[in-house]
Scaffold this motif. Structure first.
Motif, mmCIF file in Angstrom:
data_model
loop_
_atom_site.group_PDB
_atom_site.id
_atom_site.type_symbol
_atom_site.label_atom_id
_atom_site.label_comp_id
_atom_site.label_asym_id
_atom_site.label_seq_id
_atom_site.Cartn_x
_atom_site.Cartn_y
_atom_site.Cartn_z
ATOM 1 N N ASP A 1 -6.301 -6.041 -2.393
ATOM 2 C CA ASP A 1 -6.278 -6.757 -1.114
ATOM 3 C C ASP A 1 -6.045 -8.244 -1.342
ATOM 4 N N LYS B 1 0.828 -1.218 0.000
ATOM 5 C CA LYS B 1 0.000 0.000 0.000
ATOM 6 C C LYS B 1 0.857 1.261 0.000
ATOM 7 N N GLN C 1 0.366 -8.491 2.865
ATOM 8 C CA GLN C 1 0.427 -7.027 2.800
ATOM 9 C C GLN C 1 1.820 -6.504 2.486
#
Length: 191
Positions: free
Chosen positions: A172, A165, A178
């Motif tokens: 996602d 991010k 992540q």
């Protein structure tokens, strides 16, 4: 005899000191002695590995003064290869690297801090997906010296973790996916 020994020691010290001076190196990508790899968790069950096959770069290195070292690398993002054509097509899409809009990624060092014998933290600006953020690569000198073809080489390995991010990649993939780890193995030829 003593004079000859002292002369040999002086000559040897001068030669060794000459090798320790700062030098510029071209990353030996044509010889396939450099790799930019990545790994990311797949749903928390396994690792997905990949590589960038097309990149170029250089570094300067001085074993006596590692803090004066510099690194500059440019990656052609469309060269991503995770050993699965459909997945690679998706990773190159706007969901991830958006290679049509951002065909290159780059890393330019801003500081090198020695962290121990043959290890250093290399801080620099990573530009990926059109976003530039500072990252720290934990690096280790693998070795340096003459090669069999009359050249001089130095090799390093390093790694860093980045949050997707932070670089505008908002797809996602679940909580275990992540971050991606970049794993580097670089051999340079002194210029």
């Amino acid at each position: 005899m003593l004079k000859k020994s002292l002369a040999a020691l002086t000559l040897g010290a001068a030669l060794f000191a000459g090798q320790a001076l700062a030098a510029d190196y071209a990353i030996d990508k044509p010889g396939q002695h450099a790799f930019i790899n990545f790994k990311i968790s797949h749903l928390g069950y396994s690792w997905l590995y990949g590589t960038f096959k097309d990149f170029d770069g250089s570094f300067s290195f001085d074993a006596a003064n590692p803090e004066a070292s510099k690194v500059n690398v440019t990656i052609n993002t469309a060269s991503l290869d995770s050993n699965h054509a459909e997945r690679d097509k998706h990773l190159r899409s706007a969901d991830f690297l958006n290679v049509d809009k951002h065909p290159q990624a780059s890393f330019v060092s801003t500081a090198v801090k020695s962290t121990g014998e043959g290890t250093a933290d290399i801080t620099g600006d990573l530009t990926l997906n059109g976003v530039t953020k500072p990252v720290v690569i934990q690096a280790r000198l693998l070795g340096e010296g003459q090669d069999p073809w009359g050249g001089y080489r130095a090799g390093f390995e390093g790694s860093t973790r980045i949050a997707l991010k932070d670089f505008g990649i908002t797809k996602d993939l679940g909580p275990a996916s992540q971050e991606v780890e970049l794993i580097l193995s670089v051999e340079g030829i002194r210029q």
